[in-house]
Structure formats: structure tokens, C-alpha cells
Design an enzyme around this catalytic site. Structure first.
Site, short mmCIF file in Angstrom:
data_model
loop_
_atom_site.label_atom_id
_atom_site.label_comp_id
_atom_site.label_asym_id
_atom_site.label_seq_id
_atom_site.Cartn_x
_atom_site.Cartn_y
_atom_site.Cartn_z
N HIS A 1 -22.30 -64.62 -43.37
CA HIS A 1 -21.14 -65.30 -43.98
C HIS A 1 -20.18 -64.31 -44.64
O HIS A 1 -18.98 -64.30 -44.37
CB HIS A 1 -21.62 -66.25 -45.08
C1 BDR Z 1 -22.27 -68.53 -49.15
O1 BDR Z 1 -23.23 -68.96 -50.12
C2 BDR Z 1 -24.04 -67.87 -50.51
O2 BDR Z 1 -25.37 -68.24 -50.59
C3 BDR Z 1 -23.79 -66.77 -49.51
O3 BDR Z 1 -23.93 -65.51 -50.15
C4 BDR Z 1 -22.40 -67.03 -49.04
O4 BDR Z 1 -21.44 -66.40 -49.87
C5 BDR Z 1 -22.51 -69.31 -47.87
O5 BDR Z 1 -22.35 -70.68 -48.10
#
Ligand code: BDR
Ligand code: CA
Length: 311
Positions: free
Chosen positions: A239
């Protein structure tokens, strides 16, 4: 240092850690500093995890402390996804001789943006509490930044709830402040970030090279897979590397300008990013470039080269 100037705001976090490694390794990027915020874990953990990554990559980026809680909600850390320590239980040593700046994240970010008006790219890979705080304190800051490229939200469904993505859900009020700020915004929501994933085979090959950085990413991936494999996901979603990669390689992505707002009051929809991408009725504004597609093969290949190039 050459390369585009980038400031990262992170809640380090397994995929935040990889995103910092990517920003460090990409020749197109000049990483200036990292500010930290609560989110995946409490601030103390995200702060020291970021310092641990400094050591892993042999760097000494300044790391600033930011908010210990979201603007309005209590913190609900993502222990189920990132483990108790925020790094999937992977243990990394701290650097020796850490200097903890006594300037808070928002003041340091503002000073940096003022020193290079129109140049600084802010990358947010976390709940946007620090950034909203900075925008409230310094109303000229959105105009001083080149852009804010963030991981957060989704044009489709959520991950932490059926409606909402984790970063927006954790601090919806902060997200809304940033969305309404007038800054140039690029959104990497779940629509695109879930396309940018490592398969377990790819992670094992990376670790098989003997690289320390590659082994760390594989170890995080094993933990993530123990959670996401059961949910039928394809692999370990990168992500938070998406906004970093976008700044260096926008040609890998496709997106569309859209109106985006956040639901701050809903019960089942709290923290949901609402876009007018698929609606007959349009918002009276188009405030965000929403990324929707990424060339996964090229993304993973560049990211892997970067990780394996770290000494
Ligand atoms: C986002 O949520 C966090 O757990 C991850 O680091 C990322 O930034 C994904 O939904
Ligand atoms: Ca994150």
C-alpha cells in the site's frame, strides 16, 4: 543531493517500512525527513520503528514525533495486521546515538516547506493527523507544498470496516481537512494499492539472495500472509509504496480527477471516502487525482531492485 524533495509522514508499520526503503533507494527521490504519527501502533512504536529502519538501511534521516492520538477518535491500532510491535513481530536493532529532534512534526514540516516554496512533495502513508494539525496551525502550508500524495481511502469498499480504509477510518476528520485544503492531492486508495502486491514466492526469492533488506521484507510478508492469506488476498500489498513509486514513476499508474469527501459521522460508514467517480450526481469540486490502476509487474520489479540494492 539530487532528486525531487520528499517528506514522508508514516505510522511505521510493515508496509510503511518498505515505503521508506523505496524512497531511500530511488535515485529520482531525495528523501529529506520522516515524521511519525500514531496509527498502526502507538506513536512510541511507530517512532522507534522508523529509527530501526534508518539503521537497517544505513541512513540517518531525521525522524520527527507527531500526534499521539487522532483528532477526535481514540486510537485503535492495527495489531491484527501489524502485530504488537508494528513490524509483524520482526525484531530489528535500534541505531546507536539517535538524536530525537525536539521540534514537533508539524513545525518541522512547515519550516521545510517554507525553505523551498512549491517544491516539497509530501507523502502520507498514515492517518493524516500530523498533516491536518500542520494545516490548521499554518494555513499557508497547503500553498507552499508542491503536492500531497497519500495512501488512504478507497473508491470501492474498505479494509478495516466494509466501508472504510484504515488510514481514513483512524482519523476521518484529519482526512477531511486535508481533502478540503486546496493542496494538490493524489490519492492511492485500496483500488490501486491492492494491485501492488508481492506473492510469497517473490518474497522468498528476494530473501534467498541473502540481502538483509530483502529478508526483512520477506519476514514481514510471512506475518502479513498469516493474516491476509486466510482472507483470500493475493499476497502482501505494498500500500504505502504506491505514493512513493508514483512520484518517481507516474507512468506506471492510471487515474482520474474526482470529487472526494470523507464520511465523518456515519455509523456503518464512518471514515469512508466517498468519490463521485461512478455516480450520476457529481460533487461541485474535483479535488483529487484518484489512482485506479498500476502496472504490477513493473512496480514489483522496480521495488525489488531498490530493496536488493540497499546495503
Ligand atoms: C494502510 O493501513 C495501514 O495498516 C497500512 O500501513 C497502510 O498505510 C492500508 O489500509
Ligand atoms: Ca501506513
Amino acid at each position: 543531493m539530487s532528486g525531487i524533495p520528499v517528506w514522508m509522514d508514516c505510522d511505521t508499520g510493515m508496509d510503511d517500512a518498505v515505503a521508506i526503503m523505496l524512497a531511500h533507494a530511488l535515485s529520482e527521490i531525495n528523501l529529506i525527513a520522516v515524521s511519525t504519527v500514531c496509527g498502526n501502533a502507538e506513536l512510541d512504536k511507530t517512532y522507534w520503528n522508523t529509527q530501526r529502519i534508518n539503521r537497517l538501511i544505513n541512513a540517518d534521516y531525521p525522524v520527527y514525533r507527531g500526534a499521539e492520538k487522532p483528532l477526535m477518535k481514540p486510537l485503535a491500532p492495527a495489531v491484527n495486521v501489524h502485530g504488537e510491535n508494528g513490524l509483524g513481530g520482526v525484531e530489528l536493532p535500534l541505531p546507536e546515538d539517535v538524536i530525537v529532534p525536539d521540534v514537533p512534526a508539524w513545525d518541522a514540516l512547515y519550516a521545510c516547506a517554507r525553505s523551498m516554496p512549491g517544491e516539497l512533495r509530501l507523502v502520507a502513508t498514515a492517518p493524516m493527523t500530523n498533516i491536518a494539525t500542520a494545516f490548521i496551525r499554518y494555513p499557508d502550508l497547503p500553498g507552499l507544498l508542491h503536492s500531497v500524495t497519500f495512501m488512504g481511502g478507497s473508491a470501492g469498499s474498505g479494509n478495516v470496516t466494509p466501508a472504510a480504509e484504515f488510514n481514513f477510518y483512524t482519523d476521518p476528520e484529519a482526512a477531511q481537512i486535508v481533502l478540503q485544503s486546496g493542496a494538490k492531492l493524489v490519492m492511492c486508495g485500496l483500488d490501486v494499492t491492492n494491485q501492488a502486491y508481492y506473492s510469497m514466492e517473490q518474497l522468498e526469492s528476494m530473501a534467498a539472495t541473502g540481502s538483509r533488506a530483502g529478508t526483512f521484507v520477506r519476514d514481514c510478508g510471512r506475518y502479513a500472509w498469516s493474516v491476509f492469506g486466510k482472507l483470500g488476498m493475493a499476497g502482501f500489498s505494498m500500500h504505502d509504496s504506491c505514493p512513493v513509486m508514483y512520484l518517481a514513476h507516474p507512468e506506471l499508474f492510471e487515474g482520474k480527477m474526482a470529487g472526494v469527501a470523507v464520511e465523518t459521522r456515519g455509523t456503518v460508514t464512518n471514515g469512508k471516502s466517498v468519490t463521485d467517480l461512478y455516480s450520476d450526481k457529481q460533487f461541485p469540486f474535483k479535488n483529487v487525482l484518484v489512482l485506479l490502476k498500476v502496472d504490477r509487474d513493473r512496480f514489483i520489479s522496480i521495488l525489488t531492485d531498490c530493496v536488493l540494492g540497499i546495503r
